[in-house]
Design a protein around this motif. Structure first.
Motif, PDB file in Angstrom:
ATOM      1  N   VAL A  47      25.438   0.361 -32.436  1.00 34.67           N
ATOM      2  CA  VAL A  47      24.642  -0.866 -32.399  1.00 34.67           C
ATOM      3  C   VAL A  47      25.428  -2.029 -33.003  1.00 34.67           C
ATOM      4  O   VAL A  47      25.463  -3.138 -32.446  1.00 34.67           O
ATOM      5  CB  VAL A  47      23.294  -0.677 -33.123  1.00 34.67           C
ATOM      6  CG1 VAL A  47      22.575  -2.017 -33.316  1.00 34.67           C
ATOM      7  CG2 VAL A  47      22.403   0.286 -32.345  1.00 34.67           C
ATOM      8  N   ALA A  48      26.065  -1.800 -34.147  1.00 28.26           N
ATOM      9  CA  ALA A  48      26.847  -2.862 -34.796  1.00 28.26           C
ATOM     10  C   ALA A  48      27.974  -3.341 -33.896  1.00 28.26           C
ATOM     11  O   ALA A  48      28.202  -4.554 -33.746  1.00 28.26           O
ATOM     12  CB  ALA A  48      27.401  -2.358 -36.129  1.00 28.26           C
ATOM     13  N   LYS A  49      28.704  -2.426 -33.292  1.00 28.14           N
ATOM     14  CA  LYS A  49      29.796  -2.803 -32.406  1.00 28.14           C
ATOM     15  C   LYS A  49      29.281  -3.591 -31.200  1.00 28.14           C
ATOM     16  O   LYS A  49      29.885  -4.596 -30.784  1.00 28.14           O
ATOM     17  CB  LYS A  49      30.547  -1.550 -31.932  1.00 28.14           C
ATOM     18  CG  LYS A  49      31.450  -0.926 -32.987  1.00 28.14           C
ATOM     19  CD  LYS A  49      32.131   0.315 -32.445  1.00 28.14           C
ATOM     20  CE  LYS A  49      33.156   0.876 -33.425  1.00 28.14           C
ATOM     21  NZ  LYS A  49      34.333  -0.007 -33.574  1.00 28.14           N
ATOM     22  N   SER A  85      19.283  -7.110 -33.022  1.00 29.10           N
ATOM     23  CA  SER A  85      20.121  -7.507 -34.156  1.00 29.10           C
ATOM     24  C   SER A  85      20.603  -8.949 -34.023  1.00 29.10           C
ATOM     25  O   SER A  85      20.678  -9.680 -35.014  1.00 29.10           O
ATOM     26  CB  SER A  85      21.327  -6.566 -34.265  1.00 29.10           C
ATOM     27  OG  SER A  85      20.927  -5.228 -34.458  1.00 29.10           O
ATOM     28  N   VAL A  86      20.927  -9.359 -32.794  1.00 28.73           N
ATOM     29  CA  VAL A  86      21.427 -10.713 -32.554  1.00 28.73           C
ATOM     30  C   VAL A  86      20.289 -11.719 -32.447  1.00 28.73           C
ATOM     31  O   VAL A  86      20.445 -12.897 -32.779  1.00 28.73           O
ATOM     32  CB  VAL A  86      22.296 -10.742 -31.275  1.00 28.73           C
ATOM     33  CG1 VAL A  86      22.754 -12.156 -30.943  1.00 28.73           C
ATOM     34  CG2 VAL A  86      23.514  -9.835 -31.443  1.00 28.73           C
ATOM     35  N   GLY A  87      19.126 -11.248 -31.973  1.00 28.63           N
ATOM     36  CA  GLY A  87      17.989 -12.138 -31.768  1.00 28.63           C
ATOM     37  C   GLY A  87      17.823 -12.589 -30.339  1.00 28.63           C
ATOM     38  O   GLY A  87      17.059 -13.510 -30.057  1.00 28.63           O
ATOM     39  N   SER A 147      36.872  -1.791 -29.994  1.00 26.48           N
ATOM     40  CA  SER A 147      37.614  -2.645 -30.922  1.00 26.48           C
ATOM     41  C   SER A 147      36.718  -3.555 -31.749  1.00 26.48           C
ATOM     42  O   SER A 147      37.211  -4.256 -32.647  1.00 26.48           O
ATOM     43  CB  SER A 147      38.617  -3.510 -30.142  1.00 26.48           C
ATOM     44  OG  SER A 147      37.937  -4.377 -29.242  1.00 26.48           O
ATOM     45  N   GLN A 148      35.425  -3.553 -31.496  1.00 28.88           N
ATOM     46  CA  GLN A 148      34.511  -4.416 -32.248  1.00 28.88           C
ATOM     47  C   GLN A 148      34.287  -3.880 -33.669  1.00 28.88           C
ATOM     48  O   GLN A 148      34.455  -2.693 -33.939  1.00 28.88           O
ATOM     49  CB  GLN A 148      33.170  -4.529 -31.512  1.00 28.88           C
ATOM     50  CG  GLN A 148      33.278  -5.112 -30.120  1.00 28.88           C
ATOM     51  CD  GLN A 148      33.809  -6.533 -30.114  1.00 28.88           C
ATOM     52  OE1 GLN A 148      33.432  -7.350 -30.950  1.00 28.88           O
ATOM     53  NE2 GLN A 148      34.701  -6.836 -29.170  1.00 28.88           N
ATOM     54  N   GLY A 149      33.873  -4.763 -34.558  1.00 33.14           N
ATOM     55  CA  GLY A 149      33.674  -4.392 -35.949  1.00 33.14           C
ATOM     56  C   GLY A 149      32.542  -3.411 -36.160  1.00 33.14           C
ATOM     57  O   GLY A 149      31.571  -3.375 -35.394  1.00 33.14           O
ATOM     58  N   ASP A 150      32.671  -2.597 -37.204  1.00 34.91           N
ATOM     59  CA  ASP A 150      31.675  -1.580 -37.521  1.00 34.91           C
ATOM     60  C   ASP A 150      30.511  -2.116 -38.347  1.00 34.91           C
ATOM     61  O   ASP A 150      29.550  -1.392 -38.589  1.00 34.91           O
ATOM     62  CB  ASP A 150      32.325  -0.431 -38.302  1.00 34.91           C
ATOM     63  CG  ASP A 150      33.341   0.320 -37.465  1.00 34.91           C
ATOM     64  OD1 ASP A 150      33.181   0.363 -36.225  1.00 34.91           O
ATOM     65  OD2 ASP A 150      34.304   0.860 -38.046  1.00 34.91           O
ATOM     66  N   ARG A 151      30.609  -3.352 -38.782  1.00 36.02           N
ATOM     67  CA  ARG A 151      29.516  -3.995 -39.518  1.00 36.02           C
ATOM     68  C   ARG A 151      29.134  -5.270 -38.790  1.00 36.02           C
ATOM     69  O   ARG A 151      29.995  -5.985 -38.289  1.00 36.02           O
ATOM     70  CB  ARG A 151      29.918  -4.301 -40.963  1.00 36.02           C
ATOM     71  CG  ARG A 151      30.195  -3.064 -41.792  1.00 36.02           C
ATOM     72  CD  ARG A 151      30.546  -3.413 -43.232  1.00 36.02           C
ATOM     73  NE  ARG A 151      30.822  -2.230 -44.023  1.00 36.02           N
ATOM     74  CZ  ARG A 151      29.900  -1.496 -44.629  1.00 36.02           C
ATOM     75  NH1 ARG A 151      28.620  -1.840 -44.534  1.00 36.02           N
ATOM     76  NH2 ARG A 151      30.229  -0.432 -45.330  1.00 36.02           N
TER      77      ARG A 151
END
Length: 251
Positions: A47-49, A85-87, A147-151
């Motif tokens: 989900v975070a990525k 999460s993003v809205g 490659s996206q961030g884990d947070r």
């Protein structure tokens, strides 16, 4: 689950804080034999990525509309929580021509091309595999997301009172998704930690989303999400219910 949770993303954060190792989504595709089990922690990482991809690479902002042309699948569940999460508003089976972003499975690519904004394609292959060749005009999710961030940290606060989900022609705010998921959980047999519902319902109705994602998330339970369940015989289904420690069934 926390009484102060107001959005689906809040529910996931509470689940992660309570017991990150417990299973949340176990996915079967009975047309391919695929089985994937995601703990709360693994699901939250996806989900975070995906939320970072949405916000950072696709420039999604609160209030944007994302048409999800996807079946009931563990990756669809990830996208629903990433949108929260993003809205942005997740429109299940939404009109790509009216959407800011479209996310498509392999069977709906032609319809998805009606979107004039960003387009993302999911191969829906086992283990989240990529397309052999990315469809023209689409970003391949399996190529872009690793490659996206884990947070994930949202650029702007997400209001629980704003639109979050559209399914079967009905719009829900984030708070309404949480409230209805909590209200419906008991009827699905989701009575708390250890409750485990097997769902063969699609994601194109509230009932399918409640059984296949939001109810388990709101109750501290988990889901065995089955695609193409009709291809499974009754004896094999009974064995699955036993082996997966299923406590209730929705199909």
């Amino acid at each position: 689950m926390n009484a102060t949770d107001r959005t689906p993303a809040d529910l996931l954060r509470s689940a992660l804080a309570a017991d990150p190792a417990r299973p949340l989504v176990t996915f079967y595709d009975d047309a391919t034999g695929e089985r994937v089990e995601l703990s709360v922690a693994t699901f939250a990482n996806w989900v975070a990525k995906t939320a970072n991809l949405l916000q950072g690479e696709l420039s999604a902002e609160p209030g944007d509309r994302v048409a999800l042309l996807l079946p009931a699948h563990w990756q669809t569940a990830v996208w629903l929580l990433a949108c929260s999460s993003v809205g942005v508003v997740a429109e299940v089976a939404g009109d790509p021509g009216a959407a800011d972003i479209v996310v498509s499975g392999p069977d709906t690519l032609d319809a998805a091309r009606a979107c004039s904004g960003e387009r993302v394609a999911l191969a829906l292959r086992p283990l989240g595999g990529r397309f052999p060749q990315a469809p023209s005009g689409f970003a391949d999710y399996a190529v872009e997301v690793p490659s996206q961030g884990d947070r994930f940290v949202a650029y702007a606060p997400v209001s629980p009172e704003e639109a979050a989900l559209v399914v079967a022609g009905r719009e829900f705010s984030g708070a309404e998704v949480v409230e209805r998921a909590r209200a419906d959980a008991g009827g699905l047999g989701l009575t708390g930690p250890g409750s485990r519902v097997l769902s063969g319902l699609g994601y194109d109705t509230w009932e399918g989303l409640a059984a296949g994602l939001y109810g388990p998330l709101a109750s501290g339970g988990s889901v065995v999400l089955c695609r193409h369940l009709g291809q499974l015989g009754e004896d094999a289904l009974a064995k699955r219910i036993e082996s997966e420690r299923v406590t209730s069934v929705s199909r």
